[in-house]
Design a protein around this motif. Structure first.
Motif, mmCIF file in Angstrom:
data_model
loop_
_atom_site.group_PDB
_atom_site.id
_atom_site.type_symbol
_atom_site.label_atom_id
_atom_site.label_comp_id
_atom_site.label_asym_id
_atom_site.label_seq_id
_atom_site.Cartn_x
_atom_site.Cartn_y
_atom_site.Cartn_z
ATOM 1 N N TYR A 31 0.805 -1.220 0.000
ATOM 2 C CA TYR A 31 0.000 0.000 0.000
ATOM 3 C C TYR A 31 0.845 1.279 0.000
ATOM 4 O O TYR A 31 0.298 2.380 0.066
ATOM 5 C CB TYR A 31 -0.948 -0.006 1.196
ATOM 6 C CG TYR A 31 -0.318 0.253 2.556
ATOM 7 C CD1 TYR A 31 -0.875 1.166 3.447
ATOM 8 C CD2 TYR A 31 0.827 -0.413 2.964
ATOM 9 C CE1 TYR A 31 -0.316 1.399 4.691
ATOM 10 C CE2 TYR A 31 1.384 -0.196 4.195
ATOM 11 C CZ TYR A 31 0.816 0.707 5.057
ATOM 12 O OH TYR A 31 1.377 0.934 6.284
ATOM 13 N N VAL A 32 2.180 1.133 -0.092
ATOM 14 C CA VAL A 32 3.066 2.305 -0.073
ATOM 15 C C VAL A 32 2.725 3.316 -1.172
ATOM 16 O O VAL A 32 2.736 4.529 -0.918
ATOM 17 C CB VAL A 32 4.537 1.863 -0.159
ATOM 18 C CG1 VAL A 32 5.456 3.045 -0.456
ATOM 19 C CG2 VAL A 32 4.963 1.190 1.153
ATOM 20 N N LEU A 154 4.830 -2.736 -6.840
ATOM 21 C CA LEU A 154 4.412 -2.720 -8.245
ATOM 22 C C LEU A 154 2.930 -3.049 -8.371
ATOM 23 O O LEU A 154 2.177 -2.343 -9.046
ATOM 24 C CB LEU A 154 5.257 -3.715 -9.038
ATOM 25 C CG LEU A 154 6.767 -3.450 -9.081
ATOM 26 C CD1 LEU A 154 7.489 -4.562 -9.836
ATOM 27 C CD2 LEU A 154 7.051 -2.103 -9.733
ATOM 28 N N LEU A 155 2.511 -4.125 -7.716
ATOM 29 C CA LEU A 155 1.098 -4.501 -7.759
ATOM 30 C C LEU A 155 0.243 -3.457 -7.059
ATOM 31 O O LEU A 155 -0.841 -3.086 -7.545
ATOM 32 C CB LEU A 155 0.921 -5.870 -7.090
ATOM 33 C CG LEU A 155 -0.493 -6.452 -7.055
ATOM 34 C CD1 LEU A 155 -1.023 -6.627 -8.470
ATOM 35 C CD2 LEU A 155 -0.491 -7.798 -6.329
ATOM 36 N N GLY A 156 0.735 -2.957 -5.931
ATOM 37 C CA GLY A 156 -0.002 -1.924 -5.214
ATOM 38 C C GLY A 156 -0.171 -0.665 -6.035
ATOM 39 O O GLY A 156 -1.223 -0.011 -5.976
ATOM 40 N N GLY A 157 0.864 -0.301 -6.803
ATOM 41 C CA GLY A 157 0.769 0.893 -7.647
ATOM 42 C C GLY A 157 -0.347 0.785 -8.669
ATOM 43 O O GLY A 157 -1.082 1.751 -8.919
ATOM 44 N N VAL A 158 -0.497 -0.405 -9.255
ATOM 45 C CA VAL A 158 -1.576 -0.619 -10.229
ATOM 46 C C VAL A 158 -2.941 -0.482 -9.548
ATOM 47 O O VAL A 158 -3.854 0.181 -10.065
ATOM 48 C CB VAL A 158 -1.434 -2.007 -10.878
ATOM 49 C CG1 VAL A 158 -2.638 -2.307 -11.775
ATOM 50 C CG2 VAL A 158 -0.145 -2.089 -11.680
ATOM 51 N N VAL A 160 -3.709 1.032 -6.624
ATOM 52 C CA VAL A 160 -3.940 2.393 -6.129
ATOM 53 C C VAL A 160 -4.319 3.322 -7.268
ATOM 54 O O VAL A 160 -5.240 4.145 -7.146
ATOM 55 C CB VAL A 160 -2.687 2.917 -5.394
ATOM 56 C CG1 VAL A 160 -2.811 4.410 -5.120
ATOM 57 C CG2 VAL A 160 -2.493 2.162 -4.085
ATOM 58 N N THR A 161 -3.643 3.195 -8.401
ATOM 59 C CA THR A 161 -3.942 4.043 -9.558
ATOM 60 C C THR A 161 -5.373 3.822 -10.034
ATOM 61 O O THR A 161 -6.082 4.772 -10.407
ATOM 62 C CB THR A 161 -2.964 3.753 -10.705
ATOM 63 O OG1 THR A 161 -1.628 4.023 -10.252
ATOM 64 C CG2 THR A 161 -3.268 4.621 -11.920
ATOM 65 N N ALA A 162 -5.820 2.561 -9.999
ATOM 66 C CA ALA A 162 -7.157 2.250 -10.506
ATOM 67 C C ALA A 162 -8.258 2.570 -9.500
ATOM 68 O O ALA A 162 -9.328 3.073 -9.881
ATOM 69 C CB ALA A 162 -7.226 0.776 -10.896
ATOM 70 N N SER A 163 -8.009 2.282 -8.210
ATOM 71 C CA SER A 163 -9.121 2.337 -7.253
ATOM 72 C C SER A 163 -8.794 2.968 -5.912
ATOM 73 O O SER A 163 -9.669 3.007 -5.040
ATOM 74 C CB SER A 163 -9.657 0.914 -7.006
ATOM 75 O OG SER A 163 -10.015 0.290 -8.210
ATOM 76 N N GLY A 164 -7.582 3.431 -5.676
ATOM 77 C CA GLY A 164 -7.254 4.060 -4.407
ATOM 78 C C GLY A 164 -6.644 3.099 -3.398
ATOM 79 O O GLY A 164 -6.635 1.882 -3.592
ATOM 80 N N TRP A 165 -6.164 3.655 -2.273
ATOM 81 C CA TRP A 165 -5.411 2.851 -1.306
ATOM 82 C C TRP A 165 -6.272 1.814 -0.588
ATOM 83 O O TRP A 165 -5.780 0.739 -0.231
ATOM 84 C CB TRP A 165 -4.739 3.758 -0.279
ATOM 85 C CG TRP A 165 -5.675 4.509 0.641
ATOM 86 C CD1 TRP A 165 -6.228 5.732 0.434
ATOM 87 C CD2 TRP A 165 -6.148 4.050 1.915
ATOM 88 N NE1 TRP A 165 -7.034 6.083 1.490
ATOM 89 C CE2 TRP A 165 -6.987 5.088 2.420
ATOM 90 C CE3 TRP A 165 -5.965 2.914 2.679
ATOM 91 C CZ2 TRP A 165 -7.645 4.979 3.654
ATOM 92 C CZ3 TRP A 165 -6.610 2.796 3.914
ATOM 93 C CH2 TRP A 165 -7.432 3.821 4.385
ATOM 94 N N ARG A 166 -7.557 2.090 -0.383
ATOM 95 C CA ARG A 166 -8.395 1.115 0.308
ATOM 96 C C ARG A 166 -8.554 -0.170 -0.506
ATOM 97 O O ARG A 166 -8.714 -1.263 0.060
ATOM 98 C CB ARG A 166 -9.773 1.712 0.600
ATOM 99 C CG ARG A 166 -9.749 2.860 1.619
ATOM 100 C CD ARG A 166 -11.147 3.332 1.964
ATOM 101 N NE ARG A 166 -11.121 4.528 2.816
ATOM 102 C CZ ARG A 166 -11.047 4.487 4.150
ATOM 103 N NH1 ARG A 166 -10.985 3.318 4.763
ATOM 104 N NH2 ARG A 166 -11.044 5.608 4.845
ATOM 105 N N ALA A 167 -8.474 -0.058 -1.815
ATOM 106 C CA ALA A 167 -8.605 -1.241 -2.663
ATOM 107 C C ALA A 167 -7.472 -2.226 -2.433
ATOM 108 O O ALA A 167 -7.636 -3.441 -2.642
ATOM 109 C CB ALA A 167 -8.653 -0.820 -4.134
#
Length: 400
Positions: A31-32, A154-158, A160-167
């Motif tokens: 989630y970074v 890397l996975l978190g960046g995808v 977060v970009t699509a749906s935000g940190w809660r996703a």
């Protein structure tokens, strides 16, 4: 021991234990990329946001130190199944957290629950297997552990970009539920009642003291923790060194990080192959020597004439050495502590993350600071290895 279908087909067991091992390291930094948005939404300062990661690491250490020895008396499955279920539930709680303090608390408990898969995967393998196969299986887990921290951001960046940190936390919830089903179906109890340690809580935690009183075991654990500290220093400082110091873009830094991670994976794979022919303590000595020499070269060139290529090569050599230390020490300590496999696993896993959490804040933001802190950590690892006396014939005969 009655052979079960899972035992006859270890690949099926590893297919479940591998992700169970990876889920907690994946959750550390996944989630970074969402830190900025998280801070704005929860009105939290940067230190408060970073505290949520520290809380997870503390929970991960505490959870291993409790769950591991308890499993020696209660069995592995009785703790692994509810621990995996709790991880999924607490991931959902983090996704719904309305304030930063509640997120920090949720992350601590999430780390405690995630520790179940991390610590018990090693214990299950120790229960099930012995001889030349065990180092191979531990090398597989080590490679998975090496990949997880790289894939996390890397996975978190995808996400977060699509749906935000809660996703990110909803994704961890889904992963936890999948692992819960896989654990229920694919991980039978590996520690029968006849082999469990009696005596309740006092005996369970006393077993860790018994192990640490053994000079060899304590030395290997300290060597592992120190090597992990060097790795966490690299993780904490390398982005500043390569992006601020050498002017690399985020994409270019990602390539450097990936290549260095590949060096760790190559070391783990090489260990699994070499352990069939060579004594594990001898392999450990070789890997740690390579890591220490790589860090010494890094410190020298950082002082005299730092270059991008020189820094990259020295770090790749260092991480190759560290990548071999993890499965080697795990194999040795789990073999020494076979009668207390849960406690042995708790101490090795707890030491790695505890030393990592302590060393990371010392990493600084410059090449020279990073190099000398890593050198100090690996020098301590070498000293600890010498204290463990890996040349002793008794240990060598145990692994050939």
């Amino acid at each position: 021991m009655v052979e079960t279908p899972t035992l006859r087909r270890p690949v099926l067991l590893l297919a479940v234990l591998g992700p169970l091992t990876a889920v907690a390291p994946l959750a550390i930094d996944m989630y970074v990329p969402g830190f900025p948005g998280l801070g704005r939404e929860l009105a939290a300062s940067r230190p408060a946001v970073q505290l949520s990661m520290s809380a997870f690491l503390i929970g991960l250490v505490a959870g291993q130190l409790v769950i591991g020895p308890l499993s020696d008396g209660l069995g592995r499955r009785r703790l692994l199944v509810p621990g995996t279920a709790a991880f999924a539930l607490l991931s959902a709680c983090c996704a719904l957290a309305p304030t930063a303090p509640l997120l920090v608390g949720g992350r601590f408990l999430q780390g405690c629950a995630g520790a179940a898969g991390l610590v018990l995967a090693r214990a299950v393998l120790t229960d099930r297997f012995a001889g030349p196969r065990l180092p191979v299986y531990f090398s597989i887990l080590a490679m998975i552990l090496g990949v997880a921290p790289v894939l996390g951001p890397l996975l978190g960046g995808v996400i977060v970009t699509a749906s935000g940190w809660r996703a990110v936390f909803w994704a961890l919830t889904a992963l936890g539920l999948v692992l819960l089903a896989a654990t229920w179906l694919g991980v039978p109890e590996s520690l029968p009642p006849a082999r469990r340690s009696p005596g309740g809580l006092r005996q369970a935690f006393g077993s860790m003291v018994v192990l640490l009183r053994q000079r060899a075991f304590a030395g290997y654990i300290l060597a592992l923790g120190s090597a992990a500290g060097a790795m966490f220093v690299y993780i904490g400082a390398s982005s500043y060194v390569f992006q601020d110091g050498y002017g690399l873009s985020a994409v270019q830094y990602g390539m450097v990080f990936a290549v260095n991670a590949a060096a760790m994976l190559a070391a783990g794979a090489g260990f699994g192959l070499a352990a069939r022919r060579a004594a594990v303590p001898l392999l450990l000595t070789g890997y740690l020597t390579v890591g220490a020499l790589g860090t010494l070269a890094l410190a020298v060139q950082a002082t005299l004439a730092p270059t991008l290529a020189g820094t990259w090569v020295c770090l790749a050599i260092t991480l190759f050495g560290v990548g071999g230390v993890f499965p080697a020490v795990t194999t040795i300590t789990q073999t020494i502590g076979r009668a207390r496999a849960g406690a042995a696993s708790a101490l090795s896993g707890g030491a790695a993350y505890l030393f990592g959490a302590l060393a990371a804040p010392l990493s600084g933001a410059t090449l020279r600071t990073m190099a000398f802190v890593m050198l100090a950590a690996l020098a301590l690892a070498v000293a600890a290895l010498l204290a463990a006396r890996p040349w002793r014939p008794l240990l060598e005969r145990s692994f050939v």
